[in-house]
Design a protein around this motif. Structure first.
Motif, short mmCIF file in Angstrom:
data_model
loop_
_atom_site.label_atom_id
_atom_site.label_comp_id
_atom_site.label_asym_id
_atom_site.label_seq_id
_atom_site.Cartn_x
_atom_site.Cartn_y
_atom_site.Cartn_z
N ILE A 35 -0.35 9.25 -14.37
CA ILE A 35 -0.88 10.60 -14.61
C ILE A 35 -2.04 10.88 -13.65
CG2 ILE A 35 -2.17 12.01 -16.26
CD1 ILE A 35 -0.46 10.69 -18.48
N ALA A 36 -2.95 9.92 -13.52
CA ALA A 36 -4.08 10.10 -12.60
C ALA A 36 -3.59 10.32 -11.17
CB ALA A 36 -5.01 8.89 -12.67
N LEU A 37 -2.60 9.55 -10.74
CA LEU A 37 -2.10 9.67 -9.37
C LEU A 37 -1.38 11.00 -9.14
CD1 LEU A 37 -0.82 6.03 -8.81
CD2 LEU A 37 -2.63 7.17 -7.52
N ILE A 38 -0.69 11.51 -10.15
CA ILE A 38 -0.05 12.82 -10.01
C ILE A 38 -1.11 13.87 -9.68
CG2 ILE A 38 1.04 14.69 -11.34
CD1 ILE A 38 2.65 12.47 -12.81
N ASP A 115 -4.46 -7.99 -13.27
CA ASP A 115 -5.31 -8.45 -12.17
C ASP A 115 -6.42 -7.43 -11.85
OD1 ASP A 115 -6.13 -10.27 -10.26
OD2 ASP A 115 -4.86 -9.43 -8.68
N VAL A 116 -7.11 -6.98 -12.90
CA VAL A 116 -8.21 -6.04 -12.74
C VAL A 116 -9.53 -6.81 -12.79
CG1 VAL A 116 -9.40 -4.04 -13.74
CG2 VAL A 116 -6.90 -4.19 -13.81
N ARG A 117 -10.26 -6.82 -11.68
CA ARG A 117 -11.52 -7.56 -11.61
C ARG A 117 -12.64 -6.80 -12.31
NH1 ARG A 117 -12.55 -9.21 -5.49
NH2 ARG A 117 -13.14 -7.00 -5.52
N GLU A 118 -13.70 -7.52 -12.63
CA GLU A 118 -14.82 -6.92 -13.35
C GLU A 118 -15.51 -5.82 -12.55
OE1 GLU A 118 -15.91 -7.25 -16.50
OE2 GLU A 118 -14.12 -8.46 -16.85
N ASP A 119 -15.45 -5.89 -11.21
CA ASP A 119 -16.10 -4.87 -10.39
C ASP A 119 -15.13 -3.75 -9.99
OD1 ASP A 119 -14.51 -6.29 -8.65
OD2 ASP A 119 -16.03 -6.51 -7.08
N SER A 120 -13.93 -3.71 -10.61
CA SER A 120 -12.94 -2.70 -10.26
C SER A 120 -13.44 -1.31 -10.61
CB SER A 120 -11.62 -2.97 -10.99
OG SER A 120 -10.73 -1.88 -10.84
N ILE A 125 -15.45 3.42 -13.63
CA ILE A 125 -15.28 4.85 -13.90
C ILE A 125 -16.01 5.24 -15.19
CG2 ILE A 125 -13.16 4.64 -15.26
CD1 ILE A 125 -12.13 7.18 -13.91
N SER A 126 -16.33 4.25 -16.00
CA SER A 126 -17.11 4.53 -17.21
C SER A 126 -18.47 5.15 -16.87
CB SER A 126 -17.31 3.25 -18.03
OG SER A 126 -18.00 2.27 -17.29
N ASP A 198 -16.09 7.47 -6.27
CA ASP A 198 -15.26 7.38 -5.07
C ASP A 198 -13.78 7.53 -5.43
OD1 ASP A 198 -13.84 6.59 -2.80
OD2 ASP A 198 -15.37 5.14 -2.20
N LEU A 199 -13.20 8.67 -5.11
CA LEU A 199 -11.80 8.94 -5.43
C LEU A 199 -10.85 8.13 -4.56
CD1 LEU A 199 -11.99 12.81 -5.85
CD2 LEU A 199 -11.69 11.14 -7.68
N PHE A 200 -11.25 7.82 -3.32
CA PHE A 200 -10.37 7.03 -2.44
C PHE A 200 -10.19 5.61 -3.00
CE2 PHE A 200 -11.82 9.69 1.47
CZ PHE A 200 -11.02 10.73 1.05
N ARG A 201 -11.30 4.98 -3.41
CA ARG A 201 -11.21 3.65 -4.02
C ARG A 201 -10.43 3.72 -5.33
NH1 ARG A 201 -16.35 1.37 -5.63
NH2 ARG A 201 -15.09 -0.45 -6.14
N TYR A 202 -10.63 4.79 -6.06
CA TYR A 202 -9.94 4.98 -7.34
C TYR A 202 -8.43 5.02 -7.14
CZ TYR A 202 -8.79 7.48 -11.74
OH TYR A 202 -8.28 7.88 -12.95
#
Length: 293
Positions: A35-38, A115-120, A125-126, A198-202
């Motif tokens: 949904i976010a990517l759409i 595989d989501v790291r703590e600094d992801s 986004i919180s 940062d939307l690009f990193r997101y």
């Protein structure tokens, strides 16, 4: 009388070694990422291919852009709650402590599976959760500050945007301005006062999560018991009244037709307080402003 069939997508909640219903949690994470990517893809599609960054100098309808920005960020906030729960309340037969323990275990397992790291950025986004969800508090802050005389919101800036009291309270004196929400498409950022995202990193992180989904499903199937895997709960179809459906849709159609006949735009209103400000960078690189009303 031949029975009608109503296909329903169901996922078994058979327990694995650690968390019951892991496939369902992974599915919901994947759906929120999609949904976010759409929304993000619709934003950047405005630039065309190859990208024409000049489109951001005169956006025809900023609300359409911000509708997608809000949709992309809201989906990410939902995803972050799945991956790293916060504010857990008592539910069902569980008290708050038990519910929090279960949710924390679920989040830890999902972060490992995907595989989501703590600094992801999917977790950080919180940082924008409060600004996104509590614009009321930011507007209250601006109203309650006697030095703030104007606000801007849902702003799209190409290169320069105005420094303001909410983001840099010590840089200016006299009558001040407050930015509620600013989109910087050139650098791929959204700004809420002092908070930048940062939307690009997101976007990159969302794609990485989706790439991890097949391996996560393989791990779940490997870890959980094989017996009874396909069992699902029973359900009963609930029929909507066709007459009620026709009545509701007819009422909506008549309302839209009446608005159109009156020459009213269906989803836009004009802000009579809007004033155009031309922002001119000074020679030292700081920003100043000259009002052009």
């Amino acid at each position: 009388m031949t029975a009608r069939r109503y296909p329903v997508l169901m996922t078994s909640l058979n327990p694995g070694e650690s968390i019951k219903g892991e496939h369902s949690f992974v599915t919901v994470c994947a759906s929120q990422a999609q949904i976010a990517l759409i929304h993000l893809h619709r934003i950047w599609a405005r630039e065309g291919e190859p990208p024409d960054l000049e489109v951001w100098r005169n956006v025809h309808d900023p609300l359409e852009v911000w509708a997608d920005l809000q949709g992309a960020l809201t989906a990410g906030i939902v995803l972050s709650r799945l991956l790293k729960p916060a504010g857990i309340r008592a539910r069902g037969d569980l008290n708050q402590k038990q519910a929090r323990a279960n949710s924390n275990a679920r989040g830890e397992r999902l972060r490992a599976l995907l595989d989501v790291r703590e600094d992801s950025v999917l977790l950080t986004i919180s940082d924008v959760r409060d600004p996104v969800e509590h614009i009321d508090e930011r507007l209250d802050q601006a109203v309650e500050d006697n030095d703030i005389y104007s606000t801007s919101d849902l702003y799209i800036a190409d290169i320069v945007y105005q420094a303001d009291r909410l983001s840099e309270p010590t840089r200016a004196s006299g009558p001040l301005h407050a930015n509620m929400r600013t989109f910087l498409p050139m650098s791929g950022e959204v700004v809420y006062g002092a908070v930048r995202f940062d939307l690009f990193r997101y976007e990159a992180a969302l794609l990485e999560l989706l790439r991890a989904v097949p391996a996560a499903r393989t791990t779940i199937d490997r870890d959980r018991p094989r017996s009874g895997q396909r069992s699902i709960g029973s359900s009963h179809p609930v029929m909507s009244d066709p007459a009620l459906i026709r009545e509701r849709r007819s009422g909506l159609a008549n309302m839209r037709k009446a608005r159109s006949a009156q020459g009213l735009r269906e989803s836009r209103v004009v802000d009579p307080q809007s004033v155009v400000m031309v922002i001119t960078p000074s020679s030292d690189g700081a920003t100043g402003s000259n009002p052009d009303v």
